[in-house]
Design a protein around this motif. Structure first.
Motif, mmCIF file in Angstrom:
data_model
loop_
_atom_site.group_PDB
_atom_site.id
_atom_site.type_symbol
_atom_site.label_atom_id
_atom_site.label_comp_id
_atom_site.label_asym_id
_atom_site.label_seq_id
_atom_site.Cartn_x
_atom_site.Cartn_y
_atom_site.Cartn_z
ATOM 1 N N LEU A 102 0.829 -1.208 0.000
ATOM 2 C CA LEU A 102 0.000 0.000 0.000
ATOM 3 C C LEU A 102 0.863 1.258 0.000
ATOM 4 N N PHE A 103 1.920 1.268 0.794
ATOM 5 C CA PHE A 103 2.811 2.438 0.796
ATOM 6 C C PHE A 103 3.479 2.614 -0.560
ATOM 7 N N ALA A 104 3.879 1.509 -1.191
ATOM 8 C CA ALA A 104 4.524 1.608 -2.503
ATOM 9 C C ALA A 104 3.560 2.170 -3.539
ATOM 10 N N TYR A 105 2.317 1.703 -3.532
ATOM 11 C CA TYR A 105 1.332 2.236 -4.470
ATOM 12 C C TYR A 105 0.976 3.685 -4.138
ATOM 13 N N ALA A 106 0.895 4.006 -2.846
ATOM 14 C CA ALA A 106 0.549 5.362 -2.438
ATOM 15 C C ALA A 106 1.579 6.367 -2.942
ATOM 16 N N GLU A 107 2.860 5.990 -2.900
ATOM 17 C CA GLU A 107 3.904 6.931 -3.261
ATOM 18 C C GLU A 107 4.048 7.120 -4.769
ATOM 19 N N ILE A 110 1.593 10.384 -4.144
ATOM 20 C CA ILE A 110 1.753 11.334 -3.037
ATOM 21 C C ILE A 110 3.234 11.444 -2.686
ATOM 22 N N PRO A 111 3.656 12.553 -2.086
ATOM 23 C CA PRO A 111 5.062 12.717 -1.716
ATOM 24 C C PRO A 111 5.458 11.743 -0.603
ATOM 25 N N SER A 112 6.733 11.447 -0.524
ATOM 26 C CA SER A 112 7.218 10.585 0.548
ATOM 27 C C SER A 112 7.026 11.244 1.905
ATOM 28 N N THR A 113 7.034 12.581 1.936
ATOM 29 C CA THR A 113 6.808 13.289 3.196
ATOM 30 C C THR A 113 5.427 12.989 3.758
ATOM 31 N N LEU A 114 4.407 13.014 2.902
ATOM 32 C CA LEU A 114 3.046 12.730 3.342
ATOM 33 C C LEU A 114 2.912 11.275 3.769
ATOM 34 N N ALA A 115 3.546 10.369 3.051
ATOM 35 C CA ALA A 115 3.494 8.954 3.418
ATOM 36 C C ALA A 115 4.096 8.731 4.799
ATOM 37 N N GLY A 116 5.209 9.414 5.091
ATOM 38 C CA GLY A 116 5.841 9.275 6.401
ATOM 39 C C GLY A 116 4.960 9.795 7.515
ATOM 40 N N ILE A 117 4.240 10.879 7.249
ATOM 41 C CA ILE A 117 3.342 11.431 8.264
ATOM 42 C C ILE A 117 2.139 10.518 8.466
ATOM 43 N N CYS A 118 1.623 9.952 7.389
ATOM 44 C CA CYS A 118 0.508 9.009 7.513
ATOM 45 C C CYS A 118 0.911 7.807 8.369
ATOM 46 N N LEU A 167 -4.763 17.434 -3.233
ATOM 47 C CA LEU A 167 -4.396 16.187 -2.566
ATOM 48 C C LEU A 167 -4.896 14.996 -3.372
ATOM 49 N N ASP A 168 -4.040 14.028 -3.585
ATOM 50 C CA ASP A 168 -4.472 12.799 -4.249
ATOM 51 C C ASP A 168 -5.152 11.913 -3.210
ATOM 52 N N VAL A 169 -6.444 11.801 -3.310
ATOM 53 C CA VAL A 169 -7.227 11.087 -2.297
ATOM 54 C C VAL A 169 -6.879 9.606 -2.266
ATOM 55 N N THR A 170 -6.769 8.990 -3.448
ATOM 56 C CA THR A 170 -6.499 7.550 -3.504
ATOM 57 C C THR A 170 -5.178 7.198 -2.836
ATOM 58 N N GLY A 171 -4.116 7.936 -3.182
ATOM 59 C CA GLY A 171 -2.812 7.674 -2.595
ATOM 60 C C GLY A 171 -2.796 7.900 -1.094
ATOM 61 N N THR A 172 -3.460 8.957 -0.640
ATOM 62 C CA THR A 172 -3.505 9.253 0.791
ATOM 63 C C THR A 172 -4.272 8.185 1.551
#
Length: 319
Positions: A102-107, A110-118, A167-172
């Motif tokens: 999921l993280f790989a698809y999300a990125e 979305i930016p890696s910064t947002l993924a780290g915060i999620c 904001l990309d809703v799907t990736g988030t």
């Protein structure tokens, strides 16, 4: 970016094992924070050359190799028993195969910064789930306040007052679901694998091996074999697996044995800070003011959800 959870037997074994740290625990704590913080950057770079499932499979392969080597050096064997392996297969899906994918698809979007915060929302999800699934985990006013504060932080990061503009809703959503998958897996392991008698290293090695098998089956169904192997993304995947999934687990073991799980888990609160710094400095990702402010609020809320009431005060409240 936790990849494993600790069973009761594993905690006892770690506590009883002789500790021979090569470095001060604070240095290893900092190293673990850096490794897991940079993992989101490695994911982003890996997806620039390979499909998300391929990134996840490579990550698991390299991570499994590191743990297999550690088990060989320590002469530890894999767990036995069909029931144990069945539960480990579920844990491998919830704690490794699913969130990593999921993280790989999300990125991709979305930016890696947002993924780290999620990723930092895992303690918030964990509190909500523990109230439902773990009867001994009683809620307190402080923990409920932390949950509410964390929710406000998430909305701040996402820019809710702007209608989530840009904001990309799907990736988030994928990144948030990945963060949710971790506490689901932790609770499952706590309910099914505590007291097995197997070492923590052996259990985790088996878990990563099963997750690798799961991705080895899924990846060819949804991706085609790479026509060429991009070097930099491949190196990022190797670092993600060997460092962020293999070595980091071994470092975490040592920290838990030396300073206890509570202190060791504090690394969670440094990961989004490092992920954001790495994304901005290395990848040139941009940050709106709401992202770091919201991240601080999320981390404060997550910290409050981990506060446990003292036994004496719990009894007084009950009276």
């Amino acid at each position: 970016m936790s990849t494993v959870t600790t069973t009761a037997a594993g905690e006892s074994a770690l506590a009883a094992a002789p500790s021979r740290p090569r470095l001060d625990w604070r240095l290893r704590f900092g190293a673990l924070s850096l490794i897991w913080g940079f993992s989101f950057l490695f994911i982003k770079v890996g997806t620039e050359g390979y499909a998300p499932f391929q990134v996840t499979l490579g990550r698991l392969v390299f991570g499994t190799v590191v743990l297999a080597a550690a088990m060989s050096v320590k002469r530890q064997r894999l767990p036995r028993g069909a029931r144990t392996w069945g539960h480990l297969a579920v844990a491998a899906f919830l704690l490794n195969a699913l969130p990593f994918s999921l993280f790989a698809y999300a990125e991709l979007t979305i930016p890696s910064t947002l993924a780290g915060i999620c990723n930092a929302t895992s303690p918030l999800w964990g509190m909500v789930l523990s109230l439902v699934a773990l009867s001994e985990d009683r809620p307190t006013r402080v923990r409920f306040a932390g949950l509410g504060l964390g929710f406000i932080g998430v909305l701040t990061v996402l820019g809710a007052w702007e209608g989530f503009h840009g904001l990309d809703v799907t990736g988030t959503v994928m990144a948030l679901l990945a963060s949710l998958s971790y506490p689901v897996g932790w609770i499952y392991v706590r309910r099914t694998l505590a007291g097995t008698g197997d070492s923590h290293l052996a259990m985790t090695g088996a878990q990563l091996l099963l997750a690798t098998g799961q991705l080895a089956v899924v990846t060819p169904l949804f991706t085609s074999f790479p026509g060429h192997f991009a070097l930099v993304p491949l190196l990022a995947i190797a670092a993600l697996g060997a460092l962020g999934t293999g070595l980091a687990v071994l470092v975490q073991y040592g920290l838990v044995a030396e300073v206890g799980p509570t202190t060791a888990q504090m690394v969670t609160y440094f990961i989004p800070v490092i992920a954001a710094a790495a994304g901005v400095a290395v990848l040139g990702e941009s940050l709106r003011w709401s992202t770091p402010v919201g991240a601080v609020i999320v981390l404060a809320g997550a910290a409050l959800t981990q506060v446990r009431q003292r036994p004496g005060r719990t009894q007084a409240a009950a009276d």
